[in-house]
Write a protein that holds these residues in place. Structure first.
Motif, mmCIF file in Angstrom:
data_model
loop_
_atom_site.group_PDB
_atom_site.id
_atom_site.type_symbol
_atom_site.label_atom_id
_atom_site.label_comp_id
_atom_site.label_asym_id
_atom_site.label_seq_id
_atom_site.Cartn_x
_atom_site.Cartn_y
_atom_site.Cartn_z
ATOM 1 N N LEU A 74 -4.599 19.540 4.770
ATOM 2 C CA LEU A 74 -5.848 18.923 5.203
ATOM 3 C C LEU A 74 -6.732 18.545 4.013
ATOM 4 C CD1 LEU A 74 -6.683 21.501 8.017
ATOM 5 C CD2 LEU A 74 -5.936 19.150 8.408
ATOM 6 N N ARG A 75 -7.494 17.511 4.199
ATOM 7 C CA ARG A 75 -8.549 17.126 3.272
ATOM 8 C C ARG A 75 -9.770 16.757 4.110
ATOM 9 N NH1 ARG A 75 -5.147 18.983 0.645
ATOM 10 N NH2 ARG A 75 -4.243 18.263 -1.326
ATOM 11 N N LEU A 124 3.201 13.106 4.206
ATOM 12 C CA LEU A 124 2.985 11.876 3.458
ATOM 13 C C LEU A 124 2.183 12.171 2.194
ATOM 14 C CD1 LEU A 124 1.990 9.566 6.462
ATOM 15 C CD2 LEU A 124 4.244 9.828 5.408
ATOM 16 N N ALA A 125 2.255 11.253 1.250
ATOM 17 C CA ALA A 125 1.488 11.414 0.013
ATOM 18 C C ALA A 125 0.004 11.187 0.295
ATOM 19 C CB ALA A 125 1.986 10.426 -1.032
ATOM 20 N N TRP A 126 -0.842 11.931 -0.396
ATOM 21 C CA TRP A 126 -2.269 11.767 -0.226
ATOM 22 C C TRP A 126 -2.760 10.523 -0.961
ATOM 23 C CZ3 TRP A 126 -4.707 14.256 3.354
ATOM 24 C CH2 TRP A 126 -4.350 15.550 3.710
ATOM 25 N N PRO A 127 -3.590 9.715 -0.313
ATOM 26 C CA PRO A 127 -4.249 8.633 -1.053
ATOM 27 C C PRO A 127 -5.079 9.223 -2.197
ATOM 28 C CG PRO A 127 -4.552 8.354 1.311
ATOM 29 C CD PRO A 127 -3.968 9.718 1.106
ATOM 30 N N MET A 184 -8.720 14.690 7.201
ATOM 31 C CA MET A 184 -7.452 13.972 7.026
ATOM 32 C C MET A 184 -6.314 14.985 6.947
ATOM 33 S SD MET A 184 -8.559 10.810 6.761
ATOM 34 C CE MET A 184 -7.087 9.978 6.183
ATOM 35 N N THR A 185 -5.176 14.643 7.527
ATOM 36 C CA THR A 185 -3.972 15.457 7.397
ATOM 37 C C THR A 185 -2.834 14.584 6.900
ATOM 38 O OG1 THR A 185 -2.372 16.863 8.541
ATOM 39 C CG2 THR A 185 -3.392 15.109 9.841
ATOM 40 N N HIS A 222 -7.840 12.438 11.216
ATOM 41 C CA HIS A 222 -7.009 11.251 10.998
ATOM 42 C C HIS A 222 -5.767 11.638 10.217
ATOM 43 C CE1 HIS A 222 -10.697 8.297 11.204
ATOM 44 N NE2 HIS A 222 -10.580 9.074 12.266
ATOM 45 N N THR A 223 -4.710 10.909 10.427
ATOM 46 C CA THR A 223 -3.558 11.042 9.537
ATOM 47 C C THR A 223 -3.882 10.313 8.239
ATOM 48 O OG1 THR A 223 -2.526 9.060 10.461
ATOM 49 C CG2 THR A 223 -1.936 11.181 11.468
#
Length: 202
Positions: free
Chosen positions: A176-177, A112-115, A186-187, A135-136
């Motif tokens: 990951l972030r 998915l695109a990163w926020p 976040m992934t 979290h996703t």
């Protein structure tokens, strides 16, 4: 001819000196022999010194016992740490040996695109990662970080233990972030792909 007065003076001198010696004798003797009070004071002083030395020896023994206990505890902790390091190095070596296959096998998964707020928050080498919730990118919790794989001093991948006994999965740093404020990883992989990845071996 010696006068009577001269004779009297010369004969008086020895008598006077002898009298001085006799009268001074007891005084000299009294200075050499300590009185009972002085003997008691000396005995008390010696006892005080003995007690002080005993107290110092006791304190030194107690300090040494504390030090030995601390040393034993340190050695135990060091042994646990070394065992943990050995286990980590073995697992990290296993991961690195399979890294190329891991990357190739995960290349096809949907991401998915990163926020916007996470675009620049890359995973770095930090103690905050271990145990952090994962979290996703859409905000759903999927598990927690169980292990970190380092490459050249930086995080290369994280082993994530998924919730509900779904298993473990390695996720590379590119997916990951890290939110340092919330201590959350976040992934951009979705939860279904993460479940599929647990069934793969490398």
């Amino acid at each position: 001819m010696i006068s009577v007065r001269t004779l009297a003076l010369s004969s008086a001198f020895p008598v006077s000196f002898a009298f001085f010696l006799l009268t001074a004798g007891p005084a000299v003797a009294s200075e050499r022999d300590s009185s009972p009070a002085e003997q008691a004071q000396t005995q008390q002083l010696n006892q005080n010194i003995t007690d002080a030395n005993t107290a110092v020896d006791k304190q030194n023994a107690e300090n040494n016992a504390v030090y030995q206990e601390q040393q034993a505890r340190y050695q135990e902790q060091l042994a646990v740490y070394k065992a943990g390091q050995k286990n980590y190095q073995e697992r990290a070596a296993t991961y690195l040996a399979a890294r190329d296959r891991y990357i190739a096998g995960h290349a096809g998964y949907h991401r998915l695109a990163w926020p916007a707020r996470y675009e620049q928050r890359l995973i770095v080498d930090t103690n905050d990662l271990l145990g952090a919730r994962v979290h996703t990118s859409n905000g759903r919790t999927v598990g927690h970080v169980a292990e970190i794989a380092l490459l050249s001093g930086r995080v290369d991948a994280l082993r994530v233990t998924l919730d509900n006994d779904k298993g473990d999965v390695w996720v590379e740093a590119a997916d990951l972030r890290f939110d340092a404020d919330k201590k959350v990883v976040m992934t951009n992989l979705n939860r279904r792909d993460l479940y599929v990845m647990t069934r793969e071996s490398y």
